[in-house]
Design a protein around this motif. Structure first.
Motif, mmCIF file in Angstrom:
data_model
loop_
_atom_site.group_PDB
_atom_site.id
_atom_site.type_symbol
_atom_site.label_atom_id
_atom_site.label_comp_id
_atom_site.label_asym_id
_atom_site.label_seq_id
_atom_site.Cartn_x
_atom_site.Cartn_y
_atom_site.Cartn_z
ATOM 1 N N GLY A 10 0.833 -1.205 0.000
ATOM 2 C CA GLY A 10 0.000 0.000 0.000
ATOM 3 C C GLY A 10 0.859 1.241 0.000
ATOM 4 O O GLY A 10 2.087 1.164 0.034
ATOM 5 N N LYS A 11 0.196 2.387 -0.071
ATOM 6 C CA LYS A 11 0.892 3.671 -0.047
ATOM 7 C C LYS A 11 0.541 4.413 1.233
ATOM 8 O O LYS A 11 -0.575 4.298 1.731
ATOM 9 C CB LYS A 11 0.409 4.541 -1.213
ATOM 10 N N THR A 12 1.486 5.180 1.745
ATOM 11 C CA THR A 12 1.215 6.066 2.872
ATOM 12 C C THR A 12 1.575 7.482 2.450
ATOM 13 O O THR A 12 2.712 7.733 2.040
ATOM 14 C CB THR A 12 2.050 5.662 4.096
ATOM 15 N N ILE A 13 0.630 8.383 2.513
ATOM 16 C CA ILE A 13 0.863 9.777 2.123
ATOM 17 C C ILE A 13 0.703 10.639 3.370
ATOM 18 O O ILE A 13 -0.350 10.600 4.013
ATOM 19 C CB ILE A 13 -0.135 10.200 1.026
ATOM 20 N N THR A 14 1.750 11.366 3.740
ATOM 21 C CA THR A 14 1.662 12.251 4.907
ATOM 22 C C THR A 14 1.900 13.685 4.466
ATOM 23 O O THR A 14 2.689 13.932 3.555
ATOM 24 C CB THR A 14 2.700 11.887 5.993
ATOM 25 N N PHE A 15 1.204 14.618 5.108
ATOM 26 C CA PHE A 15 1.412 16.038 4.764
ATOM 27 C C PHE A 15 0.918 16.935 5.887
ATOM 28 O O PHE A 15 0.116 16.536 6.730
ATOM 29 C CB PHE A 15 0.707 16.398 3.445
ATOM 30 N N ASP A 16 1.456 18.153 5.881
ATOM 31 C CA ASP A 16 0.981 19.182 6.802
ATOM 32 C C ASP A 16 -0.273 19.802 6.221
ATOM 33 O O ASP A 16 -0.410 19.923 4.991
ATOM 34 C CB ASP A 16 2.048 20.265 6.989
ATOM 35 N N LEU A 17 -1.174 20.207 7.123
ATOM 36 C CA LEU A 17 -2.439 20.781 6.680
ATOM 37 C C LEU A 17 -2.681 22.050 7.483
ATOM 38 O O LEU A 17 -2.549 22.046 8.710
ATOM 39 C CB LEU A 17 -3.554 19.760 6.931
ATOM 40 N N GLU A 66 -11.809 17.360 4.846
ATOM 41 C CA GLU A 66 -11.033 17.841 3.701
ATOM 42 C C GLU A 66 -10.136 16.727 3.148
ATOM 43 O O GLU A 66 -10.040 16.529 1.940
ATOM 44 C CB GLU A 66 -10.190 19.048 4.151
ATOM 45 N N SER A 110 -12.020 14.208 1.182
ATOM 46 C CA SER A 110 -12.303 14.739 -0.149
ATOM 47 C C SER A 110 -11.080 14.601 -1.063
ATOM 48 O O SER A 110 -11.193 14.240 -2.243
ATOM 49 C CB SER A 110 -12.745 16.200 -0.019
ATOM 50 N N MET A 111 -9.881 14.864 -0.504
ATOM 51 C CA MET A 111 -8.637 14.680 -1.280
ATOM 52 C C MET A 111 -8.495 13.232 -1.743
ATOM 53 O O MET A 111 -8.077 12.953 -2.864
ATOM 54 C CB MET A 111 -7.422 15.030 -0.413
ATOM 55 N N ARG A 159 -10.912 12.417 -4.581
ATOM 56 C CA ARG A 159 -10.648 13.113 -5.836
ATOM 57 C C ARG A 159 -9.277 12.835 -6.429
ATOM 58 O O ARG A 159 -9.082 12.987 -7.630
ATOM 59 C CB ARG A 159 -10.823 14.617 -5.641
ATOM 60 N N LEU A 160 -8.300 12.483 -5.581
ATOM 61 C CA LEU A 160 -6.937 12.347 -6.112
ATOM 62 C C LEU A 160 -6.152 11.160 -5.548
ATOM 63 O O LEU A 160 -5.548 10.396 -6.306
ATOM 64 C CB LEU A 160 -6.146 13.638 -5.828
ATOM 65 N N LEU A 161 -6.155 11.021 -4.218
ATOM 66 C CA LEU A 161 -5.160 10.135 -3.600
ATOM 67 C C LEU A 161 -5.458 8.649 -3.781
ATOM 68 O O LEU A 161 -4.539 7.835 -3.832
ATOM 69 C CB LEU A 161 -5.020 10.471 -2.102
#
Lengths: 79, 79
Positions: B39-46, B57, B60-61, B64-66
């Motif tokens: 699998g993939k793990t996507i981390t980010f600041d929000l 939010e 929704s990401m 639509r995208l991830l």
């Protein structure tokens, strides 16, 4: 036993996939996302029932195949 | 806030990357590994400080995208 390995780029290594996702999120109307980093999660069943032995074995798998330890770090979970 | 998104193939979807890793592990002398899934793990600041709003939010990401929700599921962690 189920083993989970998290593989992620080391801090300081440019994450081009993360940059691409960040640009796409901004373009889709999510300007608040920043410092996007992308990692891999590998899960699998493991024969045997000794967690300590399993962890040693999975770390060996990481060093030899699952992670590129020059640019990637990894974290192992057993259970 | 730091958001973490785990994206993984739905059960029943053939994981060719997992099969390749499984074959490689067996070849390297780890015959006990089976049912390998990647699998993939996507981390980010929000930006913002409302966890409930952030979770909405990020979902929704994902839609639509991830994640490709036809074949992939996702799990969101905020904190």
């Amino acid at each position: 036993m189920r083993a989970t390995v998290h593989v992620f780029l080391k801090p300081g290594v440019l994450d081009v996939q993360g940059k691409a996702i960040e640009g796409a999120l901004h373009g889709l109307g999510f300007p608040g996302a920043s410092d996007v980093r992308v990692g891999k999660t590998i899960t699998f069943d493991l024969a045997g029932d000794d967690p300590a032995k399993a962890e040693t074995e999975v770390k060996s798998m990481c060093e030899r195949l699952l992670a590129n330890t020059v640019i990637e770090g990894y974290r192992v979970e057993i259970g």
